[in-house]
Design a protein around this motif. Structure first.
Motif, mmCIF file in Angstrom:
data_model
loop_
_atom_site.group_PDB
_atom_site.id
_atom_site.type_symbol
_atom_site.label_atom_id
_atom_site.label_comp_id
_atom_site.label_asym_id
_atom_site.label_seq_id
_atom_site.Cartn_x
_atom_site.Cartn_y
_atom_site.Cartn_z
ATOM 1 N N ALA A 130 0.835 -1.205 0.000
ATOM 2 C CA ALA A 130 0.000 0.000 0.000
ATOM 3 C C ALA A 130 0.872 1.257 0.000
ATOM 4 N N THR A 131 1.943 1.240 0.786
ATOM 5 C CA THR A 131 2.843 2.395 0.842
ATOM 6 C C THR A 131 3.561 2.601 -0.484
ATOM 7 N N ALA A 132 4.014 1.509 -1.109
ATOM 8 C CA ALA A 132 4.704 1.616 -2.401
ATOM 9 C C ALA A 132 3.778 2.197 -3.462
ATOM 10 N N ALA A 133 2.521 1.751 -3.471
ATOM 11 C CA ALA A 133 1.556 2.275 -4.441
ATOM 12 C C ALA A 133 1.302 3.758 -4.206
ATOM 13 N N ALA A 134 1.150 4.146 -2.941
ATOM 14 C CA ALA A 134 0.875 5.542 -2.622
ATOM 15 C C ALA A 134 2.058 6.438 -2.986
ATOM 16 N N ASP A 135 3.274 5.996 -2.676
ATOM 17 C CA ASP A 135 4.456 6.800 -2.993
ATOM 18 C C ASP A 135 4.598 7.005 -4.498
ATOM 19 N N ALA A 136 4.387 5.931 -5.268
ATOM 20 C CA ALA A 136 4.496 6.038 -6.724
ATOM 21 C C ALA A 136 3.417 6.956 -7.288
ATOM 22 N N ALA A 137 2.207 6.863 -6.741
ATOM 23 C CA ALA A 137 1.127 7.734 -7.197
ATOM 24 C C ALA A 137 1.452 9.188 -6.900
ATOM 25 N N GLY A 138 2.006 9.428 -5.720
ATOM 26 C CA GLY A 138 2.368 10.791 -5.355
ATOM 27 C C GLY A 138 3.414 11.379 -6.284
ATOM 28 N N ARG A 139 4.404 10.591 -6.640
ATOM 29 C CA ARG A 139 5.436 11.080 -7.558
ATOM 30 C C ARG A 139 4.853 11.350 -8.942
ATOM 31 N N ALA A 140 3.985 10.455 -9.411
ATOM 32 C CA ALA A 140 3.386 10.638 -10.733
ATOM 33 C C ALA A 140 2.500 11.880 -10.781
ATOM 34 N N ALA A 141 1.827 12.168 -9.664
ATOM 35 C CA ALA A 141 0.920 13.311 -9.634
ATOM 36 C C ALA A 141 1.671 14.641 -9.654
#
Length: 545
Positions: free
Chosen positions: A139-150
């Motif tokens: 869950a943390t890995a998905a959130a971090d990647a989403a944050g960078r993409a955004a």
């Protein structure tokens, strides 16, 4: 064609997630090897998301906004959360709902990234002892990647979600090397696999097309041969667990103020492991593995009002492959109070507690039977009003291959008597006969308070009168609870008896048990007395054997 992230997308997501987890359930169950090889993570996640989808479907009639649909999804998951992984998933969805409800509709790429971040962070905070290599890590890995993409200029919703999904898959593959138990079995984390499946369903809901297959390698050796490693963790969810994690899985919904949850967490943390407490706004879902089921429920009573209490025996955490399998027999008992649930769980039963006026249906009883994963099941309804539902649940379980018998208990004290003679090493039919005979030989009484004016076998009662019942019929109407209880007990002992069981309810006055016990000593020599705290709504239940 890409779809906006609005209320309709939440509805599609919930339905697709149910379908995807239903298809993946058996594979996910197969890789659930730690801390005990009970193989139920896929099933628990499926049931959690199914409850979430039902809540969204119920909200659709009112034409919900994105925030309302997201809140319904999270609330349904909280109400129906099953197991460690289901409870954590419910908190992920709750965190996402908080952000989606506060943002624009349809949600933007930045809103989705923030929602994933809030979901991952709140889930991690809900776990008493977070461990890496679990669904928390994914869950943390998905959130971090989403944050960078955004953060990219003009980032699109599809780019953010695909970044989150790809990062989740990468983190999932890495879980095998992060946890010794997973490496020994040659599998990825089961709960994390379910989370990736849910994220894939969101991708399909927004952008269509079949999702890529989620890697779910089966164990390289039988689950029963998995040994306990020094780094004790819960692979299905993300909590540390101490050595020898067998005992009971205790879950319940809790109506409590927010400031009562901190002390509750501390108390439960001292009692067991795999502790997850999720929720908010007065409603919480509690999950813990413990060897002390009674105190775990009592902690909830001290914090607020627990309901939907489930106490399920866990298989041994470190079974030996040389040992023969267990008999495969379980007892499911339906009970009106958490104290009774703890008492019956310690006697070896899987328990389901209910509140007055909220009797479970056949489907819920069938689910409780299925949860035992036993080949032979004895069902104790402990209420005449449940007999039809119990019969329907038994028939449903039989079609799934289980052998089920319903002992027609009419009161919890009859259920306690049946459990007292339960012997899983006996032939199934002999055990059922013995339990039925013990229940039938137990007279049951109850002392309660009338809620309204009514006709009874003893005359007309008024609201607030104290009622004494024997075998389901009102035999005494009075004004003082101790006096009515003493009269009921005398009537029940008129035909003889060797053992009296007094089950004190939540409203039992102080000194009630002591007074009744003293009266028995003086008037009925040779009668033994057992007193237990049932915490049921009726002030007193009485059993005479």
């Amino acid at each position: 064609m890409p779809q906006p992230l609005d209320a309709g997308a939440v509805s599609r997501w919930s339905r697709l997630a149910v379908r995807a987890l239903g298809a993946a359930r058996e594979d996910i169950d197969a890789i659930n090897v730690y801390p005990v090889p009970d193989g139920d993570t896929g099933t628990n996640l499926y049931l959690t998301v199914e409850s979430a989808a039902q809540a969204v479907a119920a909200a659709e009639a009112g034409g919900p906004s994105l925030g309302e649909a997201a809140r319904a999804l999270a609330h349904g998951a909280l109400i129906g959360a099953r197991g460690n992984s289901g409870t954590i998933l419910a908190q992920v969805l709750r965190g996402m709902a908080e952000v989606l409800a506060a943002g624009p509709e349809p949600a933007t790429a930045a809103t989705l990234a923030a929602a994933l971040g809030r979901g991952a962070a709140s889930a991690r905070q809900a776990v008493a002892h977070p461990v890496e290599g679990t669904m928390l890590t994914v869950a943390t890995a998905a959130a971090d990647a989403a944050g960078r993409a955004a953060e990219a200029p003009a980032a699109a919703l599809a780019e953010v979600l695909r970044a989150a999904r790809d990062a989740a898959r990468g983190a999932l593959a890495a879980t095998t090397a992060q946890l010794p138990a997973l490496a020994a079995a040659g599998v990825v984390d089961a709960g994390a696999t379910g989370l990736v499946t849910v994220l894939d369903a969101l991708d399909v809901a927004l952008f269509g097309g079949p999702p890529d297959a989620v890697p779910r390698p089966r164990p390289v050796r039988p689950a029963t041969a998995v040994t306990r490693e020094p780094a004790d963790v819960v692979a299905g969810g993300g909590c540390a667990t101490p050595e020898g994690g067998s005992g009971f899985e205790v879950t319940y919904l809790l109506d409590a103020e927010d400031d009562a949850v901190g002390p509750l967490r501390a108390r439960l943390d001292a009692l067991g492991d795999s502790l997850v407490v999720v929720g908010g706004d007065g409603l919480w879902h509690v999950h813990v593995h413990t060897a002390q089921a009674g105190p775990a429920v009592e902690a909830g009573i001290a914090a607020g009002r627990p309901h939907r209490v489930r106490i399920t025996a866990l298989p041994p955490a470190d079974p030996s492959p040389a040992e023969p399998p267990a008999s495969g027999r379980a007892v499911v008992a339906v009970l009106p109070g958490p104290g009774l649930a703890g008492l019956c769980a310690e006697a070896g039963a899987t328990t389901l507690t209910v509140r007055p006026g909220e009797l479970p249906g056949g489907a819920e009883l069938a689910a409780a039977i299925a949860d035992t994963r036993a080949r032979e099941v004895v069902l104790l309804p402990n209420d005449k009003e449940l007999w039809h539902a119990a019969a329907a649940a038994a028939e449903r379980a039989r079609t799934a291959g289980a052998r089920v018998a319903v002992v027609p208990t009419r009161s919890p004290v009859q259920g306690i008597a049946a459990l007292a003679v339960h012997a899983p090493d006996r032939r199934f039919d002999e055990d059922v006969v013995a339990m039925t005979a013990a229940a039938g030989a137990t007279r049951f009484g109850e002392v309660s308070v009338a809620e309204r004016q009514a006709w009874t076998m003893a005359g007309v009662c008024q609201r607030g009168d104290v009622l004494g019942l024997v075998d389901g019929d009102v035999v005494v109407i009075g004004g003082a609870l101790p006096e009515v209880a003493a009269q009921v007990l005398e009537r029940m002992l008129a035909g003889g008896g060797e053992l009296v069981t007094l089950v004190l309810g939540a409203g039992a006055p102080a000194g009630l048990a002591e007074g009744l016990t003293e009266g028995l000593r003086q008037g009925h020599l040779g009668v033994d007395t057992v007193v237990c705290a049932g915490a049921q709504s009726a002030p007193l239940l009485i059993g005479v054997e």
